[in-house]
Design an enzyme around this catalytic site. Structure first.
Site, PDB file in Angstrom:
ATOM      1  N   ASN A 125       0.865  -1.186   0.000  1.00 39.80           N
ATOM      2  CA  ASN A 125       0.000   0.000   0.000  1.00 39.80           C
ATOM      3  C   ASN A 125       0.899   1.234   0.000  1.00 39.80           C
ATOM      4  OD1 ASN A 125      -1.793   2.059   0.451  1.00 39.80           O
ATOM      5  ND2 ASN A 125      -2.341   1.429   2.534  1.00 39.80           N
ATOM      6  N   LYS A 172       0.140   4.283  -0.310  1.00 35.63           N
ATOM      7  CA  LYS A 172      -0.456   5.500   0.273  1.00 35.63           C
ATOM      8  C   LYS A 172      -0.207   6.692  -0.664  1.00 35.63           C
ATOM      9  CE  LYS A 172      -0.063   3.334   4.763  1.00 35.63           C
ATOM     10  NZ  LYS A 172       0.111   3.453   6.215  1.00 35.63           N
ATOM     11  N   HIS A 222      -9.305   1.394   5.132  1.00 33.93           N
ATOM     12  CA  HIS A 222      -8.012   1.587   5.802  1.00 33.93           C
ATOM     13  C   HIS A 222      -8.195   2.546   6.983  1.00 33.93           C
ATOM     14  CE1 HIS A 222      -3.886   2.738   6.564  1.00 33.93           C
ATOM     15  NE2 HIS A 222      -3.543   1.617   5.966  1.00 33.93           N
ATOM     16  N   GLU A 257      -6.557   4.958   7.971  1.00 35.50           N
ATOM     17  CA  GLU A 257      -6.380   6.379   7.627  1.00 35.50           C
ATOM     18  C   GLU A 257      -7.652   6.933   6.995  1.00 35.50           C
ATOM     19  OE1 GLU A 257      -2.731   5.727   5.485  1.00 35.50           O
ATOM     20  OE2 GLU A 257      -1.815   5.145   7.381  1.00 35.50           O
ATOM     21  N   GLU A 271      -5.086  -4.557  10.827  1.00 34.96           N
ATOM     22  CA  GLU A 271      -4.033  -3.561  11.000  1.00 34.96           C
ATOM     23  C   GLU A 271      -4.267  -2.798  12.299  1.00 34.96           C
ATOM     24  OE1 GLU A 271      -2.185  -2.450   6.926  1.00 34.96           O
ATOM     25  OE2 GLU A 271      -3.868  -1.122   7.277  1.00 34.96           O
ATOM     26  N   GLY A 322       2.881   2.595  10.761  1.00 34.72           N
ATOM     27  CA  GLY A 322       3.825   3.692  10.564  1.00 34.72           C
ATOM     28  C   GLY A 322       4.573   4.081  11.825  1.00 34.72           C
ATOM     29  N   SER A 377       3.744  -1.864  10.365  1.00 33.75           N
ATOM     30  CA  SER A 377       5.201  -1.944  10.520  1.00 33.75           C
ATOM     31  C   SER A 377       5.773  -3.314  10.156  1.00 33.75           C
ATOM     32  CB  SER A 377       5.617  -1.524  11.936  1.00 33.75           C
ATOM     33  OG  SER A 377       5.251  -0.172  12.175  1.00 33.75           O
TER      34      SER A 377
END
Ligand code: 13P
Length: 255
Positions: free
Chosen positions: A9, A11, A95, A97, A169, A175, A215
């Site tokens: 991904n 992003k 996701h 985000e 996730e 991240g 991560s």
């Protein structure tokens, strides 16, 4: 059995020319690797070029998000049929985000997931708890809420189950460099598999792949992938460098 599936991904990273450089390296370095399905999710602007470059390769292309309607007055949105037209075979929905920064609710994610399947693509549905939710002992409750709303309507054929992927996730691991321990990840995956079994039956749930994301790096991929309910990875930062992503794909090969 489930073929492990590793997805990069990207992003909001990579111009078209940077994207082409990366996928050309991936195409060359992954050509000989067997037993793992691989896809990349570039930003919308690079999808067509990347899909063309990967035409003669086994690497799939995924959108990072889409709208649930297929067309209409929805300024700024991209639909699942348009992703298919651009050469995608997958789309990520829900996701964290998207959920936290852009307000995607589980109900919206569920509509998007159904639209993705209806357009003939496979869908990767992301779920995961925040650190505060984990600390409050609410991890399973949050996963249950998200699963209840975010999964697509499924006809229940064997192909359907192969086209549905759940990505666990944990938000606190995205991240941050903090990966869930293999035990934490396996525990969450086993819980998700149990819920999928209740919803789709044992054969269906046994065919649905559950990816871990947060991560993932070459140094931790091997131990995560060795867990029985971890069927691949959704990789963010480490998917932006060919060497790291290739190492993670290699770690996912069936032993
Ligand atoms: P990182 O691998 O950068 O933690 O991102 C994970 C992720 O969000 C993949 O979708």
């Amino acid at each position: 059995m489930r073929t492990p599936f590793v997805v990069g991904n990207w992003k909001l990273h990579k111009t078209v020319s940077e994207a082409l450089t990366l996928v050309t390296e991936l195409k060359n370095q992954l050509a000989a690797i067997k037993g793992v399905a691989v896809a990349v999710a570039p930003p919308f602007t690079a999808l067509t070029s990347v899909a063309k470059r990967l035409e003669d390769s086994a690497i799939g292309v995924a959108g990072q998000n889409c709208h649930w309607e297929s067309k209409g007055a929805f300024t700024g949105e991209v639909s699942a049929p348009l992703l298919a037209d651009a050469g995608c075979t997958w789309c990520i929905v829900g996701h964290s985000e998207r959920r936290t920064l852009f307000g995607d609710s589980s109900a919206a994610v569920g509509k998007k997931a159904s639209a993705v399947l209806a357009a003939g693509l496979g869908v990767i549905v992301c779920i995961g708890e925040t650190e505060a939710e984990r600390d409050a002992g609410r991890t399973f409750a949050v996963l249950d809420e998200q699963l209840a709303g975010s999964l697509p309507a499924l006809a229940g054929s064997e192909q359907d189950f192969a086209r549905l992927v759940v990505a666990y996730e944990p938000v606190w691991a995205i991240g941050t460099g903090r990966t869930a321990s293999t035990a934490q990840a396996q525990e969450a995956h086993a819980h998700v598999r149990k819920r999928l079994t209740e919803r789709f039956g044992g054969a269906g749930a046994g065919a649905i792949r559950i990816q871990y994301g947060g991560s993932v790096k070459p140094s931790n991929a091997e131990s995560l992938m060795a867990e029985p309910d971890i069927d691949g990875a959704l990789v963010g930062g480490a998917s932006l460098e060919a060497a790291d992503f290739v190492a993670i794909v290699k770690a996912a090969r069936p032993k």
